[in-house]
Design a protein around this motif. Structure first.
Motif, PDB file in Angstrom:
ATOM      1  N   GLY A 208     -22.900   8.307 -22.097  1.00  0.00           N
ATOM      2  CA  GLY A 208     -22.888   9.481 -21.223  1.00  0.00           C
ATOM      3  C   GLY A 208     -24.225   9.760 -20.593  1.00  0.00           C
ATOM      4  O   GLY A 208     -24.662  10.913 -20.514  1.00  0.00           O
ATOM      5  N   GLY A 209     -24.901   8.716 -20.155  1.00  0.00           N
ATOM      6  CA  GLY A 209     -26.099   8.902 -19.364  1.00  0.00           C
ATOM      7  C   GLY A 209     -25.719   9.059 -17.896  1.00  0.00           C
ATOM      8  O   GLY A 209     -24.575   9.389 -17.567  1.00  0.00           O
ATOM      9  N   VAL A 210     -26.661   8.808 -17.032  1.00  0.00           N
ATOM     10  CA  VAL A 210     -26.423   8.980 -15.603  1.00  0.00           C
ATOM     11  C   VAL A 210     -25.207   8.179 -15.144  1.00  0.00           C
ATOM     12  O   VAL A 210     -24.275   8.716 -14.539  1.00  0.00           O
ATOM     13  CB  VAL A 210     -27.662   8.515 -14.800  1.00  0.00           C
ATOM     14  CG1 VAL A 210     -27.380   8.614 -13.310  1.00  0.00           C
ATOM     15  CG2 VAL A 210     -28.872   9.328 -15.173  1.00  0.00           C
ATOM     16  N   ALA A 211     -25.201   6.902 -15.482  1.00  0.00           N
ATOM     17  CA  ALA A 211     -24.136   6.031 -14.990  1.00  0.00           C
ATOM     18  C   ALA A 211     -22.792   6.439 -15.573  1.00  0.00           C
ATOM     19  O   ALA A 211     -21.774   6.484 -14.862  1.00  0.00           O
ATOM     20  CB  ALA A 211     -24.449   4.570 -15.338  1.00  0.00           C
ATOM     21  N   GLY A 212     -22.779   6.733 -16.856  1.00  0.00           N
ATOM     22  CA  GLY A 212     -21.531   7.082 -17.520  1.00  0.00           C
ATOM     23  C   GLY A 212     -20.963   8.392 -17.008  1.00  0.00           C
ATOM     24  O   GLY A 212     -19.759   8.520 -16.779  1.00  0.00           O
ATOM     25  N   LEU A 213     -21.827   9.377 -16.839  1.00  0.00           N
ATOM     26  CA  LEU A 213     -21.370  10.670 -16.316  1.00  0.00           C
ATOM     27  C   LEU A 213     -20.794  10.511 -14.912  1.00  0.00           C
ATOM     28  O   LEU A 213     -19.744  11.075 -14.586  1.00  0.00           O
ATOM     29  CB  LEU A 213     -22.519  11.680 -16.305  1.00  0.00           C
ATOM     30  CG  LEU A 213     -22.910  12.280 -17.667  1.00  0.00           C
ATOM     31  CD1 LEU A 213     -24.261  12.980 -17.574  1.00  0.00           C
ATOM     32  CD2 LEU A 213     -21.836  13.229 -18.186  1.00  0.00           C
ATOM     33  N   ALA A 214     -21.503   9.741 -14.094  1.00  0.00           N
ATOM     34  CA  ALA A 214     -21.032   9.540 -12.717  1.00  0.00           C
ATOM     35  C   ALA A 214     -19.686   8.819 -12.711  1.00  0.00           C
ATOM     36  O   ALA A 214     -18.767   9.185 -11.977  1.00  0.00           O
ATOM     37  CB  ALA A 214     -22.061   8.748 -11.922  1.00  0.00           C
ATOM     38  N   ALA A 215     -19.559   7.810 -13.580  1.00  0.00           N
ATOM     39  CA  ALA A 215     -18.305   7.060 -13.643  1.00  0.00           C
ATOM     40  C   ALA A 215     -17.168   7.949 -14.126  1.00  0.00           C
ATOM     41  O   ALA A 215     -16.064   7.928 -13.569  1.00  0.00           O
ATOM     42  CB  ALA A 215     -18.455   5.845 -14.574  1.00  0.00           C
TER      43      ALA A 215
ATOM     44  N   GLY B 157     -26.426  12.966 -21.231  1.00  0.00           N
ATOM     45  CA  GLY B 157     -27.602  12.906 -20.376  1.00  0.00           C
ATOM     46  C   GLY B 157     -28.390  11.617 -20.503  1.00  0.00           C
ATOM     47  O   GLY B 157     -29.073  11.214 -19.568  1.00  0.00           O
ATOM     48  N   GLY B 158     -28.303  10.968 -21.675  1.00  0.00           N
ATOM     49  CA  GLY B 158     -28.982   9.686 -21.828  1.00  0.00           C
ATOM     50  C   GLY B 158     -30.460   9.794 -21.535  1.00  0.00           C
ATOM     51  O   GLY B 158     -31.154  10.666 -22.070  1.00  0.00           O
ATOM     52  N   ALA B 159     -30.943   8.936 -20.638  1.00  0.00           N
ATOM     53  CA  ALA B 159     -32.376   8.879 -20.349  1.00  0.00           C
ATOM     54  C   ALA B 159     -32.874  10.125 -19.627  1.00  0.00           C
ATOM     55  O   ALA B 159     -34.081  10.361 -19.544  1.00  0.00           O
ATOM     56  CB  ALA B 159     -32.692   7.634 -19.520  1.00  0.00           C
TER      57      ALA B 159
ATOM     58  N   ALA C 109     -26.941  16.718 -15.644  1.00  0.00           N
ATOM     59  CA  ALA C 109     -26.120  16.101 -16.689  1.00  0.00           C
ATOM     60  C   ALA C 109     -25.309  17.160 -17.430  1.00  0.00           C
ATOM     61  O   ALA C 109     -24.109  16.977 -17.683  1.00  0.00           O
ATOM     62  CB  ALA C 109     -26.996  15.321 -17.672  1.00  0.00           C
ATOM     63  N   GLN C 110     -25.969  18.289 -17.757  1.00  0.00           N
ATOM     64  CA  GLN C 110     -25.252  19.327 -18.504  1.00  0.00           C
ATOM     65  C   GLN C 110     -24.155  19.951 -17.629  1.00  0.00           C
ATOM     66  O   GLN C 110     -23.057  20.238 -18.106  1.00  0.00           O
ATOM     67  CB  GLN C 110     -26.212  20.413 -19.013  1.00  0.00           C
ATOM     68  CG  GLN C 110     -27.323  19.869 -19.929  1.00  0.00           C
ATOM     69  CD  GLN C 110     -26.842  18.796 -20.889  1.00  0.00           C
ATOM     70  OE1 GLN C 110     -25.927  19.012 -21.680  1.00  0.00           O
ATOM     71  NE2 GLN C 110     -27.427  17.599 -20.798  1.00  0.00           N
ATOM     72  N   ALA C 111     -24.485  20.147 -16.348  1.00  0.00           N
ATOM     73  CA  ALA C 111     -23.492  20.723 -15.438  1.00  0.00           C
ATOM     74  C   ALA C 111     -22.309  19.773 -15.269  1.00  0.00           C
ATOM     75  O   ALA C 111     -21.145  20.191 -15.260  1.00  0.00           O
ATOM     76  CB  ALA C 111     -24.138  21.031 -14.082  1.00  0.00           C
ATOM     77  N   THR C 112     -22.620  18.501 -15.166  1.00  0.00           N
ATOM     78  CA  THR C 112     -21.551  17.512 -15.004  1.00  0.00           C
ATOM     79  C   THR C 112     -20.686  17.443 -16.252  1.00  0.00           C
ATOM     80  O   THR C 112     -19.453  17.380 -16.181  1.00  0.00           O
ATOM     81  CB  THR C 112     -22.160  16.129 -14.692  1.00  0.00           C
ATOM     82  OG1 THR C 112     -23.003  16.264 -13.545  1.00  0.00           O
ATOM     83  CG2 THR C 112     -21.082  15.103 -14.423  1.00  0.00           C
ATOM     84  N   ALA C 113     -21.339  17.452 -17.428  1.00  0.00           N
ATOM     85  CA  ALA C 113     -20.573  17.422 -18.679  1.00  0.00           C
ATOM     86  C   ALA C 113     -19.680  18.651 -18.776  1.00  0.00           C
ATOM     87  O   ALA C 113     -18.519  18.562 -19.199  1.00  0.00           O
ATOM     88  CB  ALA C 113     -21.520  17.342 -19.875  1.00  0.00           C
ATOM     89  N   ALA C 114     -20.212  19.795 -18.368  1.00  0.00           N
ATOM     90  CA  ALA C 114     -19.420  21.026 -18.425  1.00  0.00           C
ATOM     91  C   ALA C 114     -18.223  20.930 -17.485  1.00  0.00           C
ATOM     92  O   ALA C 114     -17.114  21.368 -17.809  1.00  0.00           O
ATOM     93  CB  ALA C 114     -20.290  22.231 -18.069  1.00  0.00           C
ATOM     94  N   ARG C 115     -18.485  20.353 -16.337  1.00  0.00           N
ATOM     95  CA  ARG C 115     -17.393  20.197 -15.377  1.00  0.00           C
ATOM     96  C   ARG C 115     -16.309  19.276 -15.918  1.00  0.00           C
ATOM     97  O   ARG C 115     -15.110  19.544 -15.806  1.00  0.00           O
ATOM     98  CB  ARG C 115     -17.962  19.586 -14.100  1.00  0.00           C
ATOM     99  CG  ARG C 115     -17.539  20.325 -12.858  1.00  0.00           C
ATOM    100  CD  ARG C 115     -18.285  19.780 -11.692  1.00  0.00           C
ATOM    101  NE  ARG C 115     -17.396  19.022 -10.838  1.00  0.00           N
ATOM    102  CZ  ARG C 115     -17.824  18.276  -9.831  1.00  0.00           C
ATOM    103  NH1 ARG C 115     -19.134  18.175  -9.586  1.00  0.00           N
ATOM    104  NH2 ARG C 115     -16.980  17.644  -9.076  1.00  0.00           N
TER     105      ARG C 115
END
Lengths: 1032, 124, 187
Positions: A179-186, A207-209, A227-233
């Motif tokens: 769940g870093g940048v790439a994982g969250l985006a995917a 958030g990863g790195a 990252a936190q906003a994306t995870a919340a979404r």
């Protein structure tokens, strides 16, 4: 105690007011909520956390993640909840946490075992193999226990695990690992299309790195906030399951991925109802691997001293936890990313003693920024020596080619040799990695399953490209899921190779520069800044070359040095797999996450081969250690294995029956009365059955209803007996063979109607007989109009046996004439008993008059009770499986599986009368003609009577013809059944003996440890040889 | 855990529902009682045990309970096709089908597990 | 001869009878006894049997049909589990059918559980490897499959509601498994 001297006010993301107290080796500390144990220790200035595996060298915290090889501690919640080998870097701090260091005695700072370090020349590569070869006998008694005691990890808990564990099968179109940048985006891109998405990350926050990348900005927010906003979404979307603290540990066939979620490990007082861990077995349409990269350490002399750590780790502790890893920090690097750490620390007010860069001419913005902040940058130089033992105190700098040395005091030393893409999951999926010459990295090459690697684990560099790649992969995965059914490819379609690769090679969609769309469906977020993952070096640095004796560690956890690797090559290891096993490099519980590439590079250099020609060692599951508890899941205690109980079990329990396990069944073994031992109870039961009557719970018998116009034809083919002429209402004892001619099962079969048979099997044979019948019916005799239904559990079976049996059932039976004329031995009728339907069998497994009362299972207990009341009027008893065994042995009735063992023919067991002589076909008909089965010298089932009637033989005891022969004696058979028969007033036994049937009256011998027992070979019937009692 | 397509249920189901049942297309003679010892040996004892594609029987024992046949690679564990019991052995040239990378456990010791000549992330 | 002094129902002692438990998002209850037959028949008999039973025997895998308290579950290409929760007697209904078939009474062989609530699917998914999502396993879907270490038949009777059946002697295991899984299903 609450002071945390290395916590920097204003730095990091934790809330200063939320403190959490903990102890380490009995000493009290305090940290903050959101700390890991490692960050909390560092906040208190503690680097020394463990002793190394082999040399007992003092070790500190190396990393800030799952790759940690050094900081392994024991976490103790109570005496039963002691978890050894926990990586302090992934253990969330909770209030009251109790941790202790491992592999040291008497204390962490003074460890007697450290003598191994001085004696280390003894312990070089392969020392186990070389040193402890002789004498062999000493291995188990002396060497192994000593080695295990000295070289070790934590101590296993010695009490049963009081926790429980959850398990869940889960199915999704897209599984995102990381769940870093790439994982969250995917995950976001896939989720917005509505498909089911699971996103798992081993950290407690996504958030990863971005946790430490201070300069990252996405969509106008800091990277971390994005990252936190994306995870919340994602969390708010019903089609998404977010799994933090969850490690994808194994990637199996057809996108089956094992995840373990740590549910309570971070909680101070976990709710007892929560499982400690939860195993997720995920089947995914497509897997997006966004596992990131792992920073490598520099390989130089004494690079394992506490205080020496990965640059990214120091940065993570600073930017996330607000902890400075030192007050005067040195940096040793071969790539840019350590500069970021130095810059962040410097800006936070920490002195940077110097940056030592192995590269000759480092340049670029970060180098300039470091210089502009006044940080001393030494290029073309190496750290060749460090001071300090329990904590690094200085670094000694030397130019790469040698020359003057300069020693600089430091209290921490950050290092970075570059980043290793985390291809573990890709490799576990059976994908093949490929070596990228330009960046000296192994990257995903040939894909074997429907998965795709994105971001740093795919060698993708820079925040912008990573985001775009992740986003595109998520979109593509969703497209695939919504379009073709990716889970059910049509048969015979060649495996689709490298689907993931296809989308990688597709150019990422151009980013909409400056459009702050917040990642609305179909659009990738925009990025303002980014850092690089490429660059760096593999192998050892200066000062750790071939000629030195210094300890420059490659694998910290297994204490493998650069020298060990070179020695392995010198001693003839050529394959990296051999080097690995000889040195144990990468074989510790961290599986070489930091060490593999260095080890490989040193081996390749020593061999004079390019790295890809030496190969990469195999990555195997689990990615990080997995507890037995989570693998076991619910399958412990009463759920370890099903316990099957009969409908009559409650009655037997109330009567105080002793039960025995028969497969999964609990069967009443005997029913002791006050003061009776087993022997007395069984004797009484046996005598009572023959004198009056007994009730026996036979419900576990297998039962199969065979129905259809071809039912008799089918029975003819499956059993040796003839069935066509058996009249409805009659029964027959049937024998079933395997195709090889050996007895497979037996049982009484009743013909209820011309097209309906009620077949019984042995208790243990129920499932396999049904399976074999279905097999023949479906695949060999599919032309027959007949169907099979398992009715084992439809019917409770109460055997009423003994001379009074008819009197007992008579008052309860309706609609069946049970007189001997109307209902002779081996008959079956349908009617009623106690007003409930019954299939009543007149049959006997005791040799006395007998009935088997079948009633629908739920009526079993009540009917038993009614029969019991009737039985008591006649002095009947309940008898268990032991008495049943004795009674049948008195009559020479065999038990398949006890008196037969899969090598016994009907003739061997004297039941060949049950073979229809005129039959043209049945299963086993040809096997019976095999030369070995018709030859003389076969073991045949006979009776044995010991010369001393009081002696009861041991079942399984071997039999010899001549007790005086030399050892090893020639054995001619063995005892299969043996009991005390109170009815016969002597011991009785059945045995398989070579040519037994032609040895009647002969004396044979059973040698036992204390004596040799004499016995006479007899017929198998010990009681009522004429069979008069069947109608008695 | 594998997914196996049941030809009767017409979908892939988890392996836990299935049981392996030995080699397929072993014909039980209609005149079994009179076949020679040699033929009985072939029928009962001899199995092909190939490295590569094997035709075998499975039973969807905890599903529809049907026996069926499958062509599976013993190297990769990959199922190529499944078909109903009684259907003829399909004439398929499996050598034409790329079996994909073998399980690493099955590779020759000398064969490196690194894709030769493959470019990272650029496989087709 | 015998005198039927006791009504037959009083003699019946079903396994795990009356058990019920609640957890976050899920309720598990042992269902009362029902009449059941295991029905086997070739395709040519389906019409006659459907007529006799008063409902269409489903012919598509993983589907069921239901009418007036009676359900027919497709278990295999020639196999149905017929469950009657009213006073009907499917065994008797089939007895008059001349077309080829086998009907065996299994009323007492099986024990049924109701698993209902928003976490019902998750509860069963603790031990069942099939995809039980509404898309893959819609209302009315049924299958013989696995729960932990035992075999079950699962029928979806509503979006949040399942009927789970197992053999009698496995009912204690099934109960214990479902009850333990339920504790962990509301996540």
């Amino acid at each position: 105690m609450t002071k945390q001297p290395f916590r920097i006010p204003g730095a990091g993301r934790l809330t200063p007011a939320k403190t959490a107290r903990f102890t380490f080796d009995g000493k009290h500390f305090s940290g903050l909520a959101g700390d890991t144990l490692a960050s909390a220790l560092l906040a208190n200035g503690v680097h020394l956390t463990g002793r190394s595996f082999k040399y007992h060298r003092p070790r500190g915290i190396l990393s800030a993640g799952a790759e940690e090889p050094n900081a392994l501690v024991t976490i103790e919640r109570d005496s039963a909840r002691k978890t050894p080998n926990v990586r302090a870097t992934v253990q969330d701090l909770y209030d009251g946490l109790v941790a202790s260091s491992q592999n040291r005695w008497p204390s962490l700072s003074f460890d007697v075992g450290a003598v191994n370090n001085i004696a280390s020349p003894m312990f070089s590569a392969g020392f186990y193999y070389k040193t402890f070869m002789w004498p062999k006998s000493a291995w188990a008694k002396l060497y192994e226990p000593k080695i295990r005691a000295a070289a070790g990890l934590g101590v296993s808990p010695d009490q049963p695990d009081p926790d429980h564990y959850g398990s869940r099968y889960a199915h999704c179109e897209v599984l995102v690992i990381g769940g870093g940048v790439a994982g969250l985006a995917a995950a976001l891109a896939a989720a917005e299309s509505g498909v089911r998405v699971i996103l798992a990350d081993e950290q407690s926050e996504f958030g990863g790195a971005l946790r430490y990348e201070s300069g990252a900005r996405i969509d106008g927010q800091s990277g971390w906030d994005w990252a936190q906003a994306t995870a919340a979404r994602l969390a708010a979307m019903p089609n998404v399951r977010l799994l933090p603290r969850t490690t994808a540990f194994g990637y199996y066939a057809q996108n089956f991925v094992g995840l373990v979620e740590r549910v309570t490990e971070h909680l101070a007082r976990p709710d007892k109802s929560l499982p400690r861990e939860r195993l997720w077995q995920v089947r995914a349409g497509r897997v997006v691997i966004a596992a990131g990269a792992i920073e490598r350490h520099m390989v130089f002399a004494d690079n394992d001293r506490p205080g020496i750590m990965l640059a990214s780790a120091a940065r993570s502790y600073l930017n996330h936890h607000g902890v400075a890893v030192g007050r005067n920090v040195g940096v040793y690097t071969a790539n840019d990313s350590a500069y970021h750490a130095a810059i962040d620390l410097k800006k936070a007010g920490v002195a940077i003693a110097a940056i030592v860069d192995l590269r000759d001419n480092p340049s670029g913005p970060v180098v300039e920024e470091a210089r502009s902040l006044g940080i001393e940058v030494n290029h073309g130089r190496a750290v060749v020596k460090v001071g300090g033992t329990l904590r690094v105190s200085s670094m000694t700098i030397e130019a790469k080619g040698g020359g003057a040395r300069r020693t600089v005091p430091v209290d921490a030393l950050l290092m970075s040799a570059g980043w290793t893409p985390s291809v573990h999951m890709f490799s576990q999926s059976r994908g093949k990695v490929a070596f990228d010459e330009a960046s000296h990295r192994f990257l995903p090459g040939t894909y074997a399953q429907d998965c795709i690697s994105v971001g740093a684990c795919n060698g993708t560099d820079g925040l912008e490209a990573t985001l775009a790649e992740g986003f595109e992969a998520g979109k593509e995965a969703a497209r695939a899921a919504n379009g073709v059914n990716t889970k059910s490819p049509p048969p015979l379609t060649p495996p689709r190779k490298g689907e993931g690769g296809t989308s990688v090679s597709d150019p990422p969609s151009p980013l909409r520069g400056g459009v702050r769309d917040g990642g609305i469906a179909g659009r990738s977020p925009s990025v303002d800044s980014s850092e690089s993952w490429s660059g760096g070096m593999l192998g050892s640095g200066p000062g750790a070359g071939a000629e030195t004796t210094v300890k420059a560690f490659v694998d910290f956890q297994n204490d493998v040095t650069a020298k060990d690797i070179r020695q392995a090559v010198r001693e003839g290891m050529r394959s990296i797999e051999h080097v690995k096993r000889f040195t144990t490099n990468g074989m510790a519980t961290d599986q070489g996450k930091t060490s593999n590439m260095h080890g490989l590079a040193i081996a390749a250099e020593t061999l004079g081969k390019p790295i890809p020609a030496v190969g990469l060692t195999t990555f195997r599951a689990p990615y990080t250690p997995v507890t037995f508890g989570s693998i076991v899941g619910h399958a412990s205690g009463p759920l370890f294995d099903p316990t099957r109980r009969t409908p009559i079990h409650p009655w037997s329990e109330r009567q105080g029956a002793v039960f025995e396990d028969v497969g999964q069944w609990k069967r009443a073994w005997y029913y002791p009365r006050a003061g009776e031992d087993m022997h007395a109870a069984v004797n009484r039961e046996c005598v009572t059955v023959r004198k009056s009557a007994g009730l026996f719970d036979a419900s576990t018998l297998g039962k199969i209803e065979v129905v259809g116009p071809d039912a008799a034809k089918f029975m003819e083919l499956l059993y040796t007996n003839p069935w066509e002429k058996l009249d409805p209402g009659r029964c027959r004892y049937g024998i079933m063979l395997r195709e090889d001619g050996f007895i497979y099962d037996d049982g009484v079969v009743g013909r209820l109607a011309s097209d309906r048979f009620h077949v019984t099997t042995t208790t243990g044979g129920a499932a396999r007989v049904m399976n074999m019948m279905e097999d023949y019916l479906q695949t060999e005799f599919p032309h027959l109009n007949v169907w099979l239904t398992s009715i084992s559990e439809q019917w409770a079976v109460i055997a009423v046996q003994g001379p009074n049996s008819r009197k007992i059932i008579e008052p309860l039976i309706e609609g069946i004439d049970i007189s001997d004329d109307a209902f002779p031995h081996m008959s079956v009728r349908e009617g009623k008993i106690c007003g409930v339907p019954t299939r009543l069998f007149r049959m006997s497994f005791t040799g006395d008059r007998g009935f088997e009362v079948n009633v629908p299972a739920d009526y079993g207990e009540a009917v038993w009770e009614a029969l019991w009341e009737e039985g008591r009027k006649h002095g009947a008893c309940a008898y268990g499986t032991e008495a049943m065994h004795v009674l049948r042995a008195e009559k020479g009735y065999i038990i398949v599986g006890q008196d037969t063992d899969g090598t016994v023919t009907p003739a061997d067991a004297s039941v060949d009368w049950a073979i229809g002589k005129k039959k043209k076909d049945f299963v086993g008909i040809r096997g019976l003609q095999r030369p070995d089965l018709v030859a003389s010298g076969r073991k045949q089932l006979v009776g044995l009577k010991t010369k001393d009637a009081k002696l009861v033989l041991e079942e399984g005891a071997q039999i010899v013809a001549d007790p005086k022969q030399a050892i090893p004696m020639k054995m001619i058979g063995h005892v299969t059944s043996s009991y005390w028969s109170e009815n016969c007033g002597r011991s009785i036994a059945l045995a398989l003996v070579v040519d037994g049937k032609s040895r009647m009256g002969e004396t044979i011998y059973i040698p036992m440890p204390d004596r040799t027992i004499e016995a006479e070979i007899t017929g198998m019937v010990f009681y009522d040889p004429k069979g008069d009692r069947l109608n008695g | 855990m594998l997914l196996i397509r049941c030809p009767y249920c017409e979908e892939e189901r988890p392996e836990l529902e299935f049981r392996h049942a030995g080699e397929a297309h072993v014909v039980r003679s209609g005149e079994l009682a009179s076949i020679s010892d040699e033929d009985f040996e072939k029928f009962f004892f001899i199995r092909s045990n190939p490295k590569g594609v094997v035709f075998e029987r499975w039973r969807h024992i905890h599903g529809c309970a049907r026996f069926f046949n499958a062509a599976r690679s013993t190297i990769t564990d990959r199922f190529y096709l499944t078909y109903k019991a009684g259907e003829p052995k399909p004439e398929v040239d499996f050598s034409a089908i790329d079996t994909g990378p073998a399980a690493w456990a099955n590779r020759e010791p000398a064969e490196p597990n690194v894709a030769a000549g493959a470019e990272p992330g650029k496989s087709d | 001869m015998a005198k039927a002094a006791t009504p037959i129902a009083a003699l019946r002692r079903p396994a795990v009878s009356g058990r019920e438990t609640m957890a976050t998002g899920v309720r598990i209850a042992v269902l009362p006894p029902a009449e059941r037959i295991s029905l086997r028949a070739p395709a040519g008999s389906i019409g006659a049997l459907s007529q006799a039973l008063g409902l269409d025997l489903p012919t598509k895998p993983k589907t069921s049909s239901a009418k007036g308290g009676r359900s027919a579950l497709w278990l295999g290409p020639d196999e149905w589990l017929v469950i009657d929760q009213t006073a009907g007697d499917p065994l008797a209904d089939c007895a008059s059918v001349k077309a080829l078939h086998s009907a065996a009474g299994v009323s007492h062989r099986n024990v049924a559980f109701s698993v209902s609530g928003p976490a019902a699917e998750a509860t069963i998914s603790a031990g069942c490897p099939q995809d039980l999502s509404l898309a893959a396993f819609p209302v009315g879907a049924c299958s013989r499959t696995i729960l932990g270490k035992i075999e079950i038949v699962v029928l979806r009777i509503g979006e949040d509601s399942f009927r789970v059946e197992c053999w009698r002697s496995f009912s204690d295991y099934a109960w214990t498994f479902l009850a333990e899984a339920a504790r962990d299903a509301g996540v």
